[in-house]
Scaffold this motif. Structure first.
Motif, PDB file in Angstrom:
ATOM      1  N   PHE A 121       0.840  -1.203   0.000  1.00  0.00           N
ATOM      2  CA  PHE A 121       0.000   0.000   0.000  1.00  0.00           C
ATOM      3  C   PHE A 121       0.874   1.251   0.000  1.00  0.00           C
ATOM      4  CE2 PHE A 121      -3.454  -2.783   1.258  1.00  0.00           C
ATOM      5  CZ  PHE A 121      -4.552  -2.172   0.672  1.00  0.00           C
ATOM      6  N   THR A 122       1.657   1.422  -1.032  1.00  0.00           N
ATOM      7  CA  THR A 122       2.498   2.607  -1.125  1.00  0.00           C
ATOM      8  C   THR A 122       1.682   3.796  -1.629  1.00  0.00           C
ATOM      9  OG1 THR A 122       3.131   2.134  -3.407  1.00  0.00           O
ATOM     10  CG2 THR A 122       4.507   1.173  -1.658  1.00  0.00           C
ATOM     11  N   VAL A 123       2.168   4.986  -1.333  1.00  0.00           N
ATOM     12  CA  VAL A 123       1.532   6.200  -1.840  1.00  0.00           C
ATOM     13  C   VAL A 123       1.523   6.179  -3.366  1.00  0.00           C
ATOM     14  CG1 VAL A 123       1.731   8.709  -1.967  1.00  0.00           C
ATOM     15  CG2 VAL A 123       2.150   7.533   0.208  1.00  0.00           C
ATOM     16  N   GLY A 124       2.607   5.680  -3.943  1.00  0.00           N
ATOM     17  CA  GLY A 124       2.688   5.605  -5.399  1.00  0.00           C
ATOM     18  C   GLY A 124       1.639   4.685  -5.995  1.00  0.00           C
ATOM     19  N   ARG A 125       1.375   3.559  -5.329  1.00  0.00           N
ATOM     20  CA  ARG A 125       0.369   2.625  -5.831  1.00  0.00           C
ATOM     21  C   ARG A 125      -1.012   3.286  -5.823  1.00  0.00           C
ATOM     22  NH1 ARG A 125      -0.045  -2.880  -6.536  1.00  0.00           N
ATOM     23  NH2 ARG A 125       2.034  -3.192  -5.683  1.00  0.00           N
ATOM     24  N   VAL A 126      -1.330   3.990  -4.728  1.00  0.00           N
ATOM     25  CA  VAL A 126      -2.625   4.676  -4.651  1.00  0.00           C
ATOM     26  C   VAL A 126      -2.694   5.778  -5.700  1.00  0.00           C
ATOM     27  CG1 VAL A 126      -4.128   6.092  -3.192  1.00  0.00           C
ATOM     28  CG2 VAL A 126      -2.931   4.115  -2.221  1.00  0.00           C
ATOM     29  N   ARG A 127      -1.609   6.533  -5.870  1.00  0.00           N
ATOM     30  CA  ARG A 127      -1.596   7.598  -6.876  1.00  0.00           C
ATOM     31  C   ARG A 127      -1.800   7.020  -8.267  1.00  0.00           C
ATOM     32  NH1 ARG A 127       3.348   9.184  -6.298  1.00  0.00           N
ATOM     33  NH2 ARG A 127       2.913  10.545  -4.520  1.00  0.00           N
ATOM     34  N   ASN A 128      -1.195   5.905  -8.550  1.00  0.00           N
ATOM     35  CA  ASN A 128      -1.363   5.276  -9.865  1.00  0.00           C
ATOM     36  C   ASN A 128      -2.776   4.745 -10.077  1.00  0.00           C
ATOM     37  OD1 ASN A 128       1.317   5.803 -10.484  1.00  0.00           O
ATOM     38  ND2 ASN A 128       2.035   3.775  -9.853  1.00  0.00           N
ATOM     39  N   LEU A 129      -3.455   4.415  -8.975  1.00  0.00           N
ATOM     40  CA  LEU A 129      -4.828   3.923  -9.074  1.00  0.00           C
ATOM     41  C   LEU A 129      -5.847   5.035  -9.294  1.00  0.00           C
ATOM     42  CD1 LEU A 129      -5.232   1.139  -6.334  1.00  0.00           C
ATOM     43  CD2 LEU A 129      -5.694   0.893  -8.783  1.00  0.00           C
ATOM     44  N   MET A 130      -5.482   6.289  -9.025  1.00  0.00           N
ATOM     45  CA  MET A 130      -6.449   7.385  -9.059  1.00  0.00           C
ATOM     46  C   MET A 130      -7.207   7.489 -10.384  1.00  0.00           C
ATOM     47  SD  MET A 130      -6.949   8.937  -6.229  1.00  0.00           S
ATOM     48  CE  MET A 130      -7.758  10.396  -6.873  1.00  0.00           C
ATOM     49  N   PRO A 131      -6.522   7.469 -11.547  1.00  0.00           N
ATOM     50  CA  PRO A 131      -7.286   7.544 -12.801  1.00  0.00           C
ATOM     51  C   PRO A 131      -8.255   6.375 -12.955  1.00  0.00           C
ATOM     52  CG  PRO A 131      -4.963   7.983 -13.206  1.00  0.00           C
ATOM     53  CD  PRO A 131      -5.066   7.470 -11.799  1.00  0.00           C
ATOM     54  N   HIS A 132      -7.862   5.194 -12.472  1.00  0.00           N
ATOM     55  CA  HIS A 132      -8.732   4.020 -12.576  1.00  0.00           C
ATOM     56  C   HIS A 132      -9.943   4.169 -11.650  1.00  0.00           C
ATOM     57  CE1 HIS A 132      -9.890   0.000 -13.578  1.00  0.00           C
ATOM     58  NE2 HIS A 132      -9.672  -0.476 -12.360  1.00  0.00           N
ATOM     59  N   ILE A 133      -9.723   4.685 -10.453  1.00  0.00           N
ATOM     60  CA  ILE A 133     -10.836   4.930  -9.527  1.00  0.00           C
ATOM     61  C   ILE A 133     -11.835   5.892 -10.154  1.00  0.00           C
ATOM     62  CG2 ILE A 133     -11.477   5.936  -7.296  1.00  0.00           C
ATOM     63  CD1 ILE A 133      -8.718   4.999  -6.250  1.00  0.00           C
ATOM     64  N   GLU A 134     -11.334   6.978 -10.731  1.00  0.00           N
ATOM     65  CA  GLU A 134     -12.216   7.969 -11.359  1.00  0.00           C
ATOM     66  C   GLU A 134     -12.945   7.369 -12.558  1.00  0.00           C
ATOM     67  OE1 GLU A 134      -9.522  11.132 -12.178  1.00  0.00           O
ATOM     68  OE2 GLU A 134      -9.266  11.657 -10.053  1.00  0.00           O
ATOM     69  N   ASP A 135     -12.253   6.538 -13.327  1.00  0.00           N
ATOM     70  CA  ASP A 135     -12.886   5.889 -14.479  1.00  0.00           C
ATOM     71  C   ASP A 135     -14.016   4.966 -14.032  1.00  0.00           C
ATOM     72  OD1 ASP A 135     -13.002   5.072 -17.347  1.00  0.00           O
ATOM     73  OD2 ASP A 135     -12.343   3.151 -16.534  1.00  0.00           O
ATOM     74  N   ILE A 136     -13.778   4.174 -13.003  1.00  0.00           N
ATOM     75  CA  ILE A 136     -14.827   3.277 -12.495  1.00  0.00           C
ATOM     76  C   ILE A 136     -16.018   4.098 -11.999  1.00  0.00           C
ATOM     77  CG2 ILE A 136     -15.421   1.634 -10.677  1.00  0.00           C
ATOM     78  CD1 ILE A 136     -12.547   0.581 -10.872  1.00  0.00           C
ATOM     79  N   ALA A 137     -15.740   5.188 -11.273  1.00  0.00           N
ATOM     80  CA  ALA A 137     -16.822   6.031 -10.757  1.00  0.00           C
ATOM     81  C   ALA A 137     -17.704   6.538 -11.896  1.00  0.00           C
ATOM     82  CB  ALA A 137     -16.244   7.208  -9.964  1.00  0.00           C
ATOM     83  N   ALA A 196      -5.891   3.704   4.705  1.00  0.00           N
ATOM     84  CA  ALA A 196      -6.503   5.034   4.780  1.00  0.00           C
ATOM     85  C   ALA A 196      -6.311   5.866   3.508  1.00  0.00           C
ATOM     86  CB  ALA A 196      -5.975   5.780   6.005  1.00  0.00           C
ATOM     87  N   PRO A 197      -5.114   5.904   2.907  1.00  0.00           N
ATOM     88  CA  PRO A 197      -4.967   6.705   1.679  1.00  0.00           C
ATOM     89  C   PRO A 197      -5.878   6.242   0.548  1.00  0.00           C
ATOM     90  CG  PRO A 197      -2.810   6.188   2.602  1.00  0.00           C
ATOM     91  CD  PRO A 197      -3.809   5.368   3.357  1.00  0.00           C
ATOM     92  N   LEU A 198      -6.037   4.917   0.380  1.00  0.00           N
ATOM     93  CA  LEU A 198      -6.922   4.408  -0.662  1.00  0.00           C
ATOM     94  C   LEU A 198      -8.372   4.750  -0.344  1.00  0.00           C
ATOM     95  CD1 LEU A 198      -7.424   2.795  -3.252  1.00  0.00           C
ATOM     96  CD2 LEU A 198      -7.415   0.708  -1.861  1.00  0.00           C
ATOM     97  N   ALA A 199      -8.784   4.576   0.907  1.00  0.00           N
ATOM     98  CA  ALA A 199     -10.160   4.894   1.295  1.00  0.00           C
ATOM     99  C   ALA A 199     -10.458   6.366   1.058  1.00  0.00           C
ATOM    100  CB  ALA A 199     -10.379   4.538   2.763  1.00  0.00           C
ATOM    101  N   ARG A 200      -9.549   7.236   1.459  1.00  0.00           N
ATOM    102  CA  ARG A 200      -9.755   8.673   1.246  1.00  0.00           C
ATOM    103  C   ARG A 200      -9.910   8.985  -0.234  1.00  0.00           C
ATOM    104  NH1 ARG A 200      -5.272   9.539   5.715  1.00  0.00           N
ATOM    105  NH2 ARG A 200      -6.471  10.546   7.389  1.00  0.00           N
ATOM    106  N   ALA A 201      -9.063   8.357  -1.057  1.00  0.00           N
ATOM    107  CA  ALA A 201      -9.117   8.612  -2.501  1.00  0.00           C
ATOM    108  C   ALA A 201     -10.442   8.146  -3.088  1.00  0.00           C
ATOM    109  CB  ALA A 201      -7.946   7.904  -3.197  1.00  0.00           C
ATOM    110  N   GLU A 202     -10.919   6.974  -2.674  1.00  0.00           N
ATOM    111  CA  GLU A 202     -12.174   6.446  -3.217  1.00  0.00           C
ATOM    112  C   GLU A 202     -13.369   7.297  -2.798  1.00  0.00           C
ATOM    113  OE1 GLU A 202     -11.027   1.688  -3.490  1.00  0.00           O
ATOM    114  OE2 GLU A 202     -11.972   2.467  -1.681  1.00  0.00           O
ATOM    115  N   ILE A 203     -13.390   7.743  -1.541  1.00  0.00           N
ATOM    116  CA  ILE A 203     -14.515   8.558  -1.072  1.00  0.00           C
ATOM    117  C   ILE A 203     -14.532   9.906  -1.784  1.00  0.00           C
ATOM    118  CG2 ILE A 203     -15.597   9.644   0.931  1.00  0.00           C
ATOM    119  CD1 ILE A 203     -14.020   7.475   2.625  1.00  0.00           C
TER     120      ILE A 203
END
Length: 417
Positions: A114-130, A365-372
């Motif tokens: 659960f690195t900060v980089g992994r969550v940052r890289n997931l951000m476009p995918h999270i937004e796309d799914i949303a 927590a960083p992933l949860a914050r990003a998803e919310i």
């Protein structure tokens, strides 16, 4: 008036009505001297902010090594464990259910995943799914937010991470619910066995996936955990990996689903807050923290005392189960001004305990914050005039001892052109 143990005789934290809206009960418990002891279970309930901080930052006294099925009692917990061991893998203590120095090994491995980089890289995918989820219901002018969105967003992301595709999200949810159930509600031995059968489905799927990822690692959470050890470190066993995944699924799915639901509920119930967030999306970070403070998704977790200890004037014997009620501490008026008011511009909101504190601070927590944040901002970007489609049926929450899950959230809206 100061409450006493006798004056709380009409109160039960196992009462579904209290679990639906526990905050009056928390106020009453905080008003009594000392620490409240549940008559039904003997658990000690910690509700004041400063007392929680003391417990959370002293794992040597308040151990995390607690059976996740302790709510079931020792005999029923053993029935479940024996059944799992016979047909799959019994539970072992890892990560949040361990103390130093053992905890450090698991935390190191999961921090690499659960690195900060992994969550940052997931951000476009999270937004796309949303946005893809919103595409499914935007033209209808209505949705059931919990089933159509709050479950689907974190569920899709986690399902992908454990080798399932979108068509298998119902399977993932069944598994997640089964993993959470023994810690959430009292069950009969028959119910525990039926629930264990569902957990076993997840166990055997994940065990096969661990072997596949050892042979062919991919860019997913399972691969990061399976391959996360270094040459000088011991790889995790199947039991350990299953335990880690169970905790990550529980923390990353239900908690985020609950937080998304309450985030939207607060906005539709307080249009002024929705207008503020629409006008200034940079408030999203504070908004997420206030949601986690106000409607804490995980209301409480267990600890066990390693010695006789005095807390707030109450002597708690060695071996006692202590429940840290994050949801109560986050509404403590001694810490938060006007604690029962929702205010995304609250100055000290970052001091809430919704993600824990100390060495066991929530790794996800960083992933949860990003998803919310991404999930709510996508709704505001795509839809106008978001409102309740009808009054919510009472009680609005599913009964649960440790979490605060909304039953439904029917919304109506006007899609943007």
């Amino acid at each position: 008036m100061t409450e006493t143990a006798d004056s709380l005789a009409d109160l039960s934290l196992l009462d579904p009505a209290v679990q639906d809206d526990p905050f009056d009960a928390y106020d009453r418990i905080r008003a009594m001297p000392g620490i409240y002891r549940m008559p039904e279970t003997g658990f000690y309930i910690v509700t004041r902010y400063d007392d929680l901080r003391q417990v959370l930052t002293d794992p040597a006294t308040f151990s995390n090594n607690v059976d996740r099925a302790s709510l079931q009692g020792e005999a029923n917990s053993k029935i479940m464990q024996d059944y799992l061991n016979e047909h799959g893998w019994s539970h072992v203590q890892t990560l949040q259910r361990t103390d130093a120095p053992i905890h450090a090994r698991y935390r190191k491995l999961v921090d690499r995943a659960f690195t900060v980089g992994r969550v940052r890289n997931l951000m476009p995918h999270i937004e796309d799914i949303a946005h893809r989820l919103i595409d499914r219901f935007a033209s209808r002018g209505e949705c059931e937010f919990m089933a159509d969105y709050a479950v689907m967003l974190p569920g899709t992301i986690l399902a992908e991470q454990i080798g399932l595709d979108a068509s298998e999200l119902d399977t993932f949810r069944r598994w997640a619910d089964a993993l959470l159930a023994p810690a959430s509600r009292v069950m009969t031995p028959e119910e525990l066995i039926a629930n264990a059968d569902i957990e076993l489905e997840a166990q055997h799927h994940l065990a096969r996936l661990f072997e596949e990822r050892r042979a062919n690692p991919q860019e997913d959470l399972v691969s990061a955990l399976v391959m996360g050890h270094q040459d000088t470190e011991q790889p995790m066993t199947v039991n350990e990996l299953l335990s880690m995944m169970a905790q990550l699924i529980a923390g990353g799915f239900e908690s985020t689903t609950n937080a998304l639901g309450h985030a939207m509920l607060r906005l539709v119930q307080q249009p002024d807050q929705m207008a503020k967030l629409r006008a200034d999306p940079s408030l999203a970070r504070n908004f997420v923290e206030e949601v986690v403070r106000y409607d804490t998704p995980t209301q409480g977790l267990r600890r066990r005392t390693t010695r006789d200890v005095e807390l707030a004037g109450t002597l708690i014997p060695e071996g006692s189960v202590v429940i840290v009620r994050y949801g109560a501490a986050n509404r403590d008026g001694a810490k938060f001004e006007c604690p029962h008011a929702f205010d995304m511009e609250r100055r000290n909101v970052g001091q809430h305990l919704g993600f824990g504190a100390g060495v066991h601070f929530c790794v996800g927590a960083p992933l949860a914050r990003a998803e919310i944040a991404s999930g709510i901002l996508a709704m505001l970007e795509r839809l106008d005039d978001i409102r309740l489609a009808r009054p919510l049926e009472q009680p609005i929450h599913h009964p649960n001892f440790l979490t605060l899950p909304l039953r439904e959230l029917p919304l109506a809206f006007t899609p943007r052109g």
